[in-house]
Design an enzyme around this catalytic site. Structure first.
Site, PDB file in Angstrom:
ATOM      1  N   ALA A  99     -20.764 -19.712  25.646  1.00  0.00           N
ATOM      2  CA  ALA A  99     -20.319 -18.541  24.895  1.00  0.00           C
ATOM      3  C   ALA A  99     -21.327 -18.258  23.789  1.00  0.00           C
ATOM      4  O   ALA A  99     -22.096 -19.133  23.391  1.00  0.00           O
ATOM      5  CB  ALA A  99     -18.927 -18.755  24.304  1.00  0.00           C
ATOM      6  N   PHE A 100     -21.302 -17.029  23.274  1.00  0.00           N
ATOM      7  CA  PHE A 100     -22.367 -16.617  22.349  1.00  0.00           C
ATOM      8  C   PHE A 100     -22.337 -17.386  21.041  1.00  0.00           C
ATOM      9  O   PHE A 100     -23.342 -17.445  20.341  1.00  0.00           O
ATOM     10  CB  PHE A 100     -22.295 -15.101  22.104  1.00  0.00           C
ATOM     11  CG  PHE A 100     -21.491 -14.691  20.913  1.00  0.00           C
ATOM     12  CD1 PHE A 100     -20.123 -14.614  20.963  1.00  0.00           C
ATOM     13  CD2 PHE A 100     -22.131 -14.393  19.712  1.00  0.00           C
ATOM     14  CE1 PHE A 100     -19.385 -14.228  19.856  1.00  0.00           C
ATOM     15  CE2 PHE A 100     -21.401 -14.011  18.592  1.00  0.00           C
ATOM     16  CZ  PHE A 100     -20.024 -13.933  18.665  1.00  0.00           C
ATOM     17  N   LYS A 101     -21.202 -18.003  20.711  1.00  0.00           N
ATOM     18  CA  LYS A 101     -21.135 -18.726  19.432  1.00  0.00           C
ATOM     19  C   LYS A 101     -22.116 -19.895  19.393  1.00  0.00           C
ATOM     20  O   LYS A 101     -22.519 -20.329  18.317  1.00  0.00           O
ATOM     21  CB  LYS A 101     -19.707 -19.176  19.154  1.00  0.00           C
ATOM     22  CG  LYS A 101     -18.815 -17.977  18.868  1.00  0.00           C
ATOM     23  CD  LYS A 101     -17.435 -18.354  18.395  1.00  0.00           C
ATOM     24  CE  LYS A 101     -16.661 -17.120  17.952  1.00  0.00           C
ATOM     25  NZ  LYS A 101     -16.236 -16.270  19.084  1.00  0.00           N
ATOM     26  N   ASP A 102     -22.536 -20.382  20.562  1.00  0.00           N
ATOM     27  CA  ASP A 102     -23.550 -21.435  20.594  1.00  0.00           C
ATOM     28  C   ASP A 102     -24.850 -21.012  19.904  1.00  0.00           C
ATOM     29  O   ASP A 102     -25.523 -21.846  19.304  1.00  0.00           O
ATOM     30  CB  ASP A 102     -23.907 -21.780  22.051  1.00  0.00           C
ATOM     31  CG  ASP A 102     -22.786 -22.534  22.766  1.00  0.00           C
ATOM     32  OD1 ASP A 102     -22.053 -23.296  22.106  1.00  0.00           O
ATOM     33  OD2 ASP A 102     -22.657 -22.360  23.991  1.00  0.00           O
ATOM     34  N   LEU A 105     -24.170 -21.642  16.289  1.00  0.00           N
ATOM     35  CA  LEU A 105     -23.693 -22.984  15.896  1.00  0.00           C
ATOM     36  C   LEU A 105     -24.673 -24.099  16.232  1.00  0.00           C
ATOM     37  O   LEU A 105     -24.701 -25.126  15.559  1.00  0.00           O
ATOM     38  CB  LEU A 105     -22.306 -23.239  16.470  1.00  0.00           C
ATOM     39  CG  LEU A 105     -21.250 -22.490  15.632  1.00  0.00           C
ATOM     40  CD1 LEU A 105     -19.945 -22.351  16.375  1.00  0.00           C
ATOM     41  CD2 LEU A 105     -21.014 -23.171  14.292  1.00  0.00           C
TER      42      LEU A 105
END
Ligand SMILES: *Cc1c(COP(=O)(O)O)cnc(C)c1O
Length: 453
Positions: A99-102, A105
């Site tokens: 997911a794009f949050k990687d 993060l």
């Protein structure tokens, strides 16, 4: 962020008065676009971030970024662009949790690590999740010496694959807390414990939520990358970005990119049935509503936590403080049209998500996830001769139930990394919905970690 060094802003998350930190000045990259377009992803990130980073040596920033976006972390490109029936889709789901949050993060975990080592500090990160954020935070922070991460999720109420993405991480510094309650209960626990200033100080409690400035900064980079790619393919020098939106962090990063000199035709907020933002951009009234559970759960929000940052840039600090007070007390605030002209917005129902998933797959063979489908649908509706980019925020394999509903089978959504999760050993701690139990758990873990091995 006048007088506040970058690394301090990153460690702080929120300002002392509870407000969001914003940069005082923005750089202007408009004369450097050609040079920047030749750079690899990590190099580009270093160049774009450097003007915002005042108390970290550039060589360190470069190292952290090179590690964050290395092939071991993002085995394919970080943000490849594919053209699907006239729409340019930026795939942001090639990181460890798909997911794009990687993208943010993986950087934030390494950045924290560096700052903590430099200052000889430790940090305990507490988070509440209904899925995506928790697993991206866990994978960004796992195995790091000076940090522990405590992620609360509502027990039995998150998708099985999302739970496995978290609980199969067995590093000593990762603690999955399965709370006997709802996601709202988890958020309440987070608020209570973060509001306990004595506890917060003693445990050096920090947050990695979407208001952290470093996350926004990391997300600016792929807007530039995608723009370069699309300019190369189409020759056009103004591009429209359509962004599946929840807490307004991703699309706000696009706004910062545009404000820093990227020629953006327009930014479009694409929401699911939780349409507080489209209602605001159409009517000027930002009003709290009920949260609806949809097929795109990472966008199921009631209040967009980064919205306050946009207000600051639109109307200034004093007016923002006043508007936020209006909102706290009355559940609504209002702005005239000229002060909300920077974004367009549209909403997409669950029905439309399913139709878009199915139609796109049948027509082109490309499978969207239910969040990316929101953006794709809105992008298609706007299509004219301006090249349109939409951000794909998750791999469809993370949401097999929605794919099943759309196509009658989830087979096409499978991903080997997700398949491999079934049957792996897991670890989680079941806790009651009660602040004292969570507080106790964190204290005991901290005491264990502080003991020499
Ligand atoms: C978090 C998330 C979003 C929403 O992004 P915001 O920055 O909160 O607007 C959209 N799609 C997916 C898959 C997400 O995980």
């Amino acid at each position: 962020m006048r007088d506040l060094p970058f690394t301090q802003a990153v460690m702080m998350g929120l300002a002392d008065d509870g407000g969001l930190l914003v940069p005082e000045q923005l750089p202007d990259f408009s004369d450097e676009l050609d040079q920047l377009s030749a750079l690899g992803y990590a190099e580009l990130a270093a160049r774009l971030m450097a003007p915002f980073v005042d108390d970290l040596e550039e060589i360190q920033l470069r190292r952290i970024l090179a590690e964050s976006y290395a092939p071991e972390v993002f085995p394919d490109e970080v943000a490849p662009v594919v053209e699907i029936d006239g729409i340019h889709v930026v795939e942001l789901f090639h990181g460890p949790t798909l997911a794009f949050k990687d993208v943010a993060l993986q950087f934030l975990g390494r950045l924290f690590d560096h700052i903590l080592a430099r200052d000889d500090q430790r940090l305990n990160v507490l988070a509440a999740t209904s899925g995506d954020t928790g697993s991206a935070a866990i994978h960004g922070l796992r195995g790091r010496q000076r940090m522990a991460v405590f992620v609360m999720h509502p027990r039995g109420r998150i998708a099985p694959l999302q739970e496995l993405q978290m609980t199969t991480v067995l590093d000593d510094n990762v603690h999955n807390l399965a709370i006997d309650g709802s996601f709202d209960d988890c958020q309440r626990l987070l608020k209570t414990l973060s509001g306990d200033l004595d506890f917060k100080r003693r445990m050096a409690l920090g947050a990695v939520n979407s208001v952290n400035w470093a996350r926004i900064l990391a997300q600016m980079v792929y807007y530039f990358r995608a723009w370069f790619e699309v300019r190369e393919r189409t020759g056009a020098s103004r591009v429209r970005f359509v962004v599946p939106t929840g807490n307004f962090g991703n699309v706000l990063a696009g706004w910062y990119a545009a404000a820093s000199g990227l020629p953006v035709h327009e930014l479009v907020v694409a929401s699911n049935a939780n349409d507080i933002l489209p209602r605001f951009f159409q009517t000027g009234v930002y009003a709290r509503g009920d949260v609806h559970a949809t097929l795109s759960p990472a966008m199921d929000i009631q209040v967009a936590s980064n919205f306050e940052r946009y207000l600051y840039h639109a109307v200034g600090g004093r007016r923002t403080a006043q508007l936020m007070r209006d909102f706290e007390s009355g559940g609504r605030l209002a702005l005239p049209p000229e002060q909300r002209a920077d974004f367009r917005a549209a909403a997409c129902s669950d029905e439309q998500i399913l139709t878009t998933l199915r139609d796109t797959y049948e027509r082109t063979g490309y499978l969207l996830d239910p969040h990316s489908a929101v953006g794709y649908k809105v992008a298609r509706d706007l299509a004219d001769d301006v090249p349109t980019v939409t951000l794909a925020t998750a791999h469809p394999g993370k949401f097999p139930e929605a794919v099943q509903q759309a196509l009658g089978s989830a087979e096409a959504a499978r991903h080997p990394r997700l398949d491999a999760l079934w049957g792996k050993p897991t670890r989680r701690h079941d806790l009651p919905n009660d602040p004292a139990s969570v507080r106790d758990f964190i204290e005991r873990a901290q005491n264990r970690a502080a003991q020499p091995a």
